[in-house]
Every structure is written in structure tokens, then in C-alpha cells.
Design an enzyme around this catalytic site. Structure first.
Site, short mmCIF file in Angstrom:
data_model
loop_
_atom_site.label_atom_id
_atom_site.label_comp_id
_atom_site.label_asym_id
_atom_site.label_seq_id
_atom_site.Cartn_x
_atom_site.Cartn_y
_atom_site.Cartn_z
N GLU A 64 36.28 87.54 -6.11
CA GLU A 64 35.61 87.74 -4.83
C GLU A 64 34.35 88.56 -5.10
O GLU A 64 34.43 89.69 -5.57
CB GLU A 64 36.50 88.47 -3.82
CG GLU A 64 35.84 88.62 -2.46
CD GLU A 64 36.65 89.47 -1.48
OE1 GLU A 64 36.36 89.40 -0.28
OE2 GLU A 64 37.56 90.20 -1.93
N ASP B 9 25.81 89.87 2.66
CA ASP B 9 24.58 90.31 3.33
C ASP B 9 23.71 89.08 3.59
O ASP B 9 23.37 88.35 2.66
CB ASP B 9 23.84 91.30 2.44
CG ASP B 9 22.74 92.04 3.19
OD1 ASP B 9 22.10 91.43 4.07
OD2 ASP B 9 22.50 93.22 2.87
N ASP C 34 30.03 85.51 9.62
CA ASP C 34 29.88 85.47 11.08
C ASP C 34 28.43 85.19 11.44
O ASP C 34 28.09 85.10 12.62
CB ASP C 34 30.32 86.79 11.71
CG ASP C 34 29.30 87.89 11.44
OD1 ASP C 34 28.91 88.05 10.26
OD2 ASP C 34 28.89 88.58 12.39
N THR D 260 39.11 89.60 6.32
CA THR D 260 38.50 90.80 5.74
C THR D 260 38.36 91.85 6.84
O THR D 260 38.59 91.57 8.02
CB THR D 260 37.11 90.48 5.16
OG1 THR D 260 36.19 90.32 6.24
CG2 THR D 260 37.13 89.21 4.32
#
Length: 213
Positions: free
Chosen positions: A44, A118, A154, A191
């Protein structure tokens, strides 16, 4: 994105070499020795506070996981979670994702996760996005043939940009979701950011992409 400075984080990380690998470049091409088995390795990139990777490791004991996080203060939180869970199939790396080739050889990694990276929304920062073509080329050099990237965000703009980037690179898209939590997708492990954003009513976008063999 701002991160709170934790002056003690570096020292704490050094106290737990069994969880945070201190010289990852020495394990390039032989990560199976670190875990003591030949199970597939998933990484990850940007592991945050560790909720996702520890959840995945608990659900999949026959897969090894490496969480990569640049910021020591954030990694210290992931370390706390790992100390608490004592999962044998998770390790952490305090390294820069741009230097993955220093730590992994071809075929070291079976799958790569990008969760809530980011977005770097300004055009001049495009090359910093973890789904920019240079990063996709980097990942390809450490993944197995036909290796996969699983991506969640998102940020609609980043998601749309990433779909184009994946396609232009020649990758195969599947399971594209524009509203993950209302899609019926099973076994989703959230998360910390995902929980926070979904509680605010934000849609979560997800896709899986595969490199052509």
C-alpha cells in the site's frame, strides 16, 4: 496536506525494527525472507494510520503486506495499530514511493493499493500524482506480469484523471465504481479517510486496473 510534527516519532520507529524495516534496500528481490514464506506480497503506497493494511492482513493471513509511508508522524500511528494487532504478515516502510525501485525488484509485488492519495489538483503538480504515467511505469517494474493496482479516492477530479491515465497507459480497467458504498461491493475494508469522508456523505470512487501481460 499538512501533517502534525511528532518529534518523538523517529525514535519510536527505530525501537520496533521487527515492524518497521530499517534497511529495505537489503531485501530487494528477497522479501519472502523477511516474512519467512513465499506468500504473495501486496503493498500500500501511502498507508496512513494503518487501518486498511492491518484490516486486509487480518482478513487474508496467506498474503504478506507492506505499508509504505513517507511521513514519520503518520507512520507512528500505523505502528501503534500494528503493535496492538501483532499481525505477523504486515511490515512497514518509512520511504518515498518515488524510490520504489531501490527496494523492490521485478516480480516482488503481486498487487499495489493506492488509497486516498494526495490529489495535487494544480496542473503544475500533475507529475506528483501517484497515478501519473511515470508512477505507473515505476509500479510496472516491480509488479508481477499482469499485476494489479486497486485505487480508491473521494476526489472526483483525481478519479477521472486516473481513469484517463490508466487507459492511456494501456491498462485494463475493471470494477469501476462511482459510488462504492452503494455498489454492493463486498469485503471493502475502509481507511481512516474513507470513514471520515463517507460519514460526511462523500461518494467513494474505486477501480481495479491490470497491466497487460
Amino acid at each position: 496536506m499538512r501533517f502534525r510534527n511528532k518529534p518523538w516519532a523517529g525514535e519510536k520507529i527505530r525501537q520496533y525494527p521487527q515492524y518497521v524495516i530499517s534497511a529495505p534496500e537489503t531485501h530487494k528481490g528477497k522479501w519472502h525472507e523477511v516474512f519467512g514464506n513465499n506468500n504473495p506480497l501486496h503493498i500500500e503506497v501511502g498507508t496512513g494510520k494503518g487501518k486498511f493494511i492491518t484490516g486486509m492482513a487480518a482478513a487474508n493471513p496467506d498474503i504478506n503486506y507492506l505499508g509504505i509511508e513517507l511521513h514519520q508522524g503518520v507512520l507512528a500511528s500505523a505502528l501503534d495499530r500494528l503493535i496492538e494487532t501483532e499481525l505477523p504478515n504486515v511490515k512497514l516502510l518509512n520511504v518515498n514511493a518515488a524510490e520504489l525501485l531501490s527496494y523492490f525488484a521485478k516480480n516482488d509485488v503481486s498487487r499495489l493499493y493506492l488509497n486516498f492519495s494526495d490529489p495535487w489538483p494544480k496542473t503544475r503538480h500533475e507529475k506528483r500524482r501517484l497515478t501519473y504515467k511515470s508512477f505507473l511505469a515505476l509500479y510496472e517494474q516491480i509488479l508481477i506480469d499482469g499485476g494489479e493496482i486497486h485505487f480508491k479516492t473521494d476526489n472526483q477530479g483525481l478519479f477521472e484523471y486516473s481513469l484517463v491515465s490508466f487507459s492511456e497507459y494501456g491498462m485494463l480497467l475493471r470494477d469501476v465504481s462511482l459510488d462504492l458504498h452503494n455498489s454492493g461491493f463486498e469485503w471493502n475494508i475502509m481507511t481512516e479517510y474513507e470513514e471520515k469522508f463517507s460519514e460526511k456523505g462523500n461518494r467513494i470512487y474505486r477501480c481495479e486496473v491490470k497491466y497487460r501481460s
